[in-house]
Design a protein around this motif. Structure first.
Motif, PDB file in Angstrom:
ATOM      1  N   UNK A 160      18.571  25.965  34.455  1.00 53.85           N
ATOM      2  CA  UNK A 160      17.940  26.628  35.599  1.00 53.85           C
ATOM      3  C   UNK A 160      18.686  27.907  35.964  1.00 53.85           C
ATOM      4  N   UNK A 161      20.029  27.870  35.895  1.00 52.42           N
ATOM      5  CA  UNK A 161      20.819  29.073  36.165  1.00 52.42           C
ATOM      6  C   UNK A 161      20.516  30.152  35.129  1.00 52.42           C
ATOM      7  N   UNK A 162      20.313  29.740  33.892  1.00 53.06           N
ATOM      8  CA  UNK A 162      19.978  30.672  32.826  1.00 53.06           C
ATOM      9  C   UNK A 162      18.638  31.348  33.102  1.00 53.06           C
ATOM     10  N   UNK A 163      17.628  30.551  33.447  1.00 53.52           N
ATOM     11  CA  UNK A 163      16.306  31.109  33.731  1.00 53.52           C
ATOM     12  C   UNK A 163      16.340  32.004  34.974  1.00 53.52           C
ATOM     13  N   UNK A 164      17.093  31.594  35.986  1.00 50.70           N
ATOM     14  CA  UNK A 164      17.195  32.398  37.197  1.00 50.70           C
ATOM     15  C   UNK A 164      17.880  33.735  36.909  1.00 50.70           C
ATOM     16  N   UNK A 165      18.916  33.691  36.086  1.00 52.36           N
ATOM     17  CA  UNK A 165      19.597  34.933  35.699  1.00 52.36           C
ATOM     18  C   UNK A 165      18.629  35.897  35.029  1.00 52.36           C
ATOM     19  N   UNK A 166      17.797  35.374  34.137  1.00 53.10           N
ATOM     20  CA  UNK A 166      16.880  36.271  33.434  1.00 53.10           C
ATOM     21  C   UNK A 166      15.730  36.726  34.322  1.00 53.10           C
ATOM     22  N   UNK A 167      15.409  35.959  35.350  1.00 50.29           N
ATOM     23  CA  UNK A 167      14.476  36.466  36.353  1.00 50.29           C
ATOM     24  C   UNK A 167      15.084  37.684  37.043  1.00 50.29           C
ATOM     25  N   UNK A 168      16.343  37.574  37.439  1.00 50.82           N
ATOM     26  CA  UNK A 168      16.996  38.718  38.082  1.00 50.82           C
ATOM     27  C   UNK A 168      17.191  39.866  37.090  1.00 50.82           C
ATOM     28  N   UNK A 169      17.367  39.543  35.823  1.00 54.68           N
ATOM     29  CA  UNK A 169      17.431  40.590  34.804  1.00 54.68           C
ATOM     30  C   UNK A 169      16.105  41.336  34.734  1.00 54.68           C
ATOM     31  N   UNK A 170      15.006  40.623  34.969  1.00 55.41           N
ATOM     32  CA  UNK A 170      13.709  41.281  35.054  1.00 55.41           C
ATOM     33  C   UNK A 170      13.699  42.346  36.137  1.00 55.41           C
ATOM     34  N   UNK A 171      14.208  41.995  37.320  1.00 56.29           N
ATOM     35  CA  UNK A 171      14.328  42.997  38.387  1.00 56.29           C
ATOM     36  C   UNK A 171      15.248  44.137  37.955  1.00 56.29           C
ATOM     37  N   UNK A 172      16.329  43.781  37.272  1.00 53.24           N
ATOM     38  CA  UNK A 172      17.297  44.794  36.851  1.00 53.24           C
ATOM     39  C   UNK A 172      16.671  45.805  35.902  1.00 53.24           C
ATOM     40  N   UNK A 173      15.941  45.340  34.890  1.00 52.90           N
ATOM     41  CA  UNK A 173      15.388  46.285  33.918  1.00 52.90           C
ATOM     42  C   UNK A 173      14.264  47.118  34.527  1.00 52.90           C
ATOM     43  N   UNK A 174      13.491  46.536  35.441  1.00 55.93           N
ATOM     44  CA  UNK A 174      12.460  47.315  36.134  1.00 55.93           C
ATOM     45  C   UNK A 174      13.108  48.454  36.921  1.00 55.93           C
ATOM     46  N   UNK A 175      14.235  48.159  37.555  1.00 59.91           N
ATOM     47  CA  UNK A 175      14.933  49.161  38.358  1.00 59.91           C
ATOM     48  C   UNK A 175      15.673  50.167  37.480  1.00 59.91           C
ATOM     49  N   UNK A 176      16.527  49.690  36.570  1.00 60.49           N
ATOM     50  CA  UNK A 176      17.359  50.584  35.769  1.00 60.49           C
ATOM     51  C   UNK A 176      16.527  51.503  34.890  1.00 60.49           C
ATOM     52  N   UNK A 177      15.503  50.949  34.262  1.00 65.22           N
ATOM     53  CA  UNK A 177      14.732  51.705  33.287  1.00 65.22           C
ATOM     54  C   UNK A 177      13.449  52.304  33.867  1.00 65.22           C
ATOM     55  N   UNK A 178      13.295  52.171  35.175  1.00 61.65           N
ATOM     56  CA  UNK A 178      12.132  52.752  35.862  1.00 61.65           C
ATOM     57  C   UNK A 178      10.828  52.313  35.204  1.00 61.65           C
ATOM     58  N   UNK A 179      10.749  51.007  34.930  1.00 65.27           N
ATOM     59  CA  UNK A 179       9.581  50.459  34.242  1.00 65.27           C
ATOM     60  C   UNK A 179       8.424  50.272  35.213  1.00 65.27           C
ATOM     61  N   UNK A 180       7.206  50.500  34.761  1.00 65.23           N
ATOM     62  CA  UNK A 180       6.043  50.199  35.611  1.00 65.23           C
ATOM     63  C   UNK A 180       5.861  48.692  35.735  1.00 65.23           C
ATOM     64  N   UNK A 181       5.637  48.227  36.943  1.00 65.37           N
ATOM     65  CA  UNK A 181       5.367  46.807  37.186  1.00 65.37           C
ATOM     66  C   UNK A 181       4.026  46.703  37.889  1.00 65.37           C
TER      67      UNK A 181
END
Length: 300
Positions: A160-181
């Motif tokens: 669960x911690x692994x999946x939660x981390x990658x959920x937050x990584x989703x937010x991270x890549x949207x922010x860092x890479x200015x990805x359209x969501x």
């Protein structure tokens, strides 16, 4: 005690997308039949997020000096102490940081903080450009999976911690890479979590531990939904997050659509309605293609 997962899970299957111009991406392969669907490789967006005058998708752009670094903050409350001990004993944070550093191009260092938050939570901070995994979140998962009667609640809590981390990584890549969501960012981050975990190895297979992480995350959402009780009200429907039970169905569907063999009969297990299960293979294929398109320039 150390619980592990395959490091480099992101880069293993995506390297073919970055270097294989004109080749079809594995997303066009049906997980059930293994047949190629004949869909053209995705085209990355043209951005320059590291502001060096070179498009991010240009192979000559090597100006990505960042890495993910680990920070443990103090823990004083019983739950925080328990959560920090779990993170340290399992080497959770170093494994996650190593995977991101080895897989994604980072414009600068990104702190990954274990922290006492006084509530179960994990979050990405766009202002501070850092990720926080709360000690209390791990403690909460340990309690929840123990209450559910899991044979190994520590492994389930790690997943669960692994999946939660990658959920937050989703937010991270949207922010860092200015990805359209498109749509709610929280839904997009859930998709990113499934996408980043569901990467094929050199033999074209998914890591069973990663698949189980998604399934355990789905069970976590299901348990949180059941524990809330009562009908879903307007506040829940208006929240930036989808209702927990909807998120459970989504996570299970994407894992099942990608790898029906390892997820098993999710309909018989009561984890997914049959009508939704029939659509999951195509749903996952579209998810995989969309995130492959967005992240192609940023994979090492």
């Amino acid at each position: 005690m150390e619980i592990g997962f395959r490091t480099g899970m992101v880069v293993a299957a995506l390297v073919a997308v970055v270097s294989g111009c004109g080749e079809q991406h594995p997303a066009a392969t049906s997980p059930a039949s293994g047949k190629t669907a004949g869909v053209a490789a995705p085209t990355p967006t043209q951005t320059d997020v590291n502001r060096n005058g070179v498009p991010d998708a240009d192979p000559s752009d090597e100006d990505w000096p960042g890495k993910m670094t680990v920070v443990y903050e103090d823990a004083t409350t019983p739950d925080a102490v328990r959560g920090r001990r779990f993170m340290e004993d399992t080497k959770l944070l170093p494994q996650l940081a190593e995977d991101i550093t080895g897989s994604l191009k980072l414009p600068y260092d990104i702190p990954l903080k274990g922290s006492q938050c006084d509530e179960p939570n994990d979050f990405w901070s766009p202002a501070d450009k850092e990720m926080t995994l709360c000690y209390e979140d791990v403690a909460n998962s340990l309690d929840l999976f123990t209450k559910l009667g899991d044979e190994d609640p520590e492994a389930s809590a790690f997943h669960e911690a692994l999946a939660s981390f990658y959920h937050e990584t989703g937010h991270m890549v949207i922010d860092l890479y200015e990805l359209p969501a498109t749509g709610r960012e929280e839904d997009a981050a859930d998709q990113a979590s499934a996408y980043l975990l569901l990467q094929r190895d050199d033999d074209g297979r998914f890591d069973p531990e990663s698949v189980q992480a998604i399934m355990d995350s789905g069970r976590w959402f299901g348990a949180m939904s059941s524990g809330a009780g009562g009908e879903i009200d307007d506040d829940q429907l208006a929240d930036v997050h989808s209702p927990d039970r909807a998120r459970m169905f989504n996570m299970v569907c994407w894992a099942y659509g990608a790898d029906p063999d390892d997820t098993g009969d999710v309909v018989a297990a009561g984890l997914l309605p049959a009508a939704r299960a029939d659509l999951c293979e195509d749903e996952y294929r579209k998810l995989d293609r969309a995130w492959s398109t967005l992240l192609t320039p940023y994979v090492k």
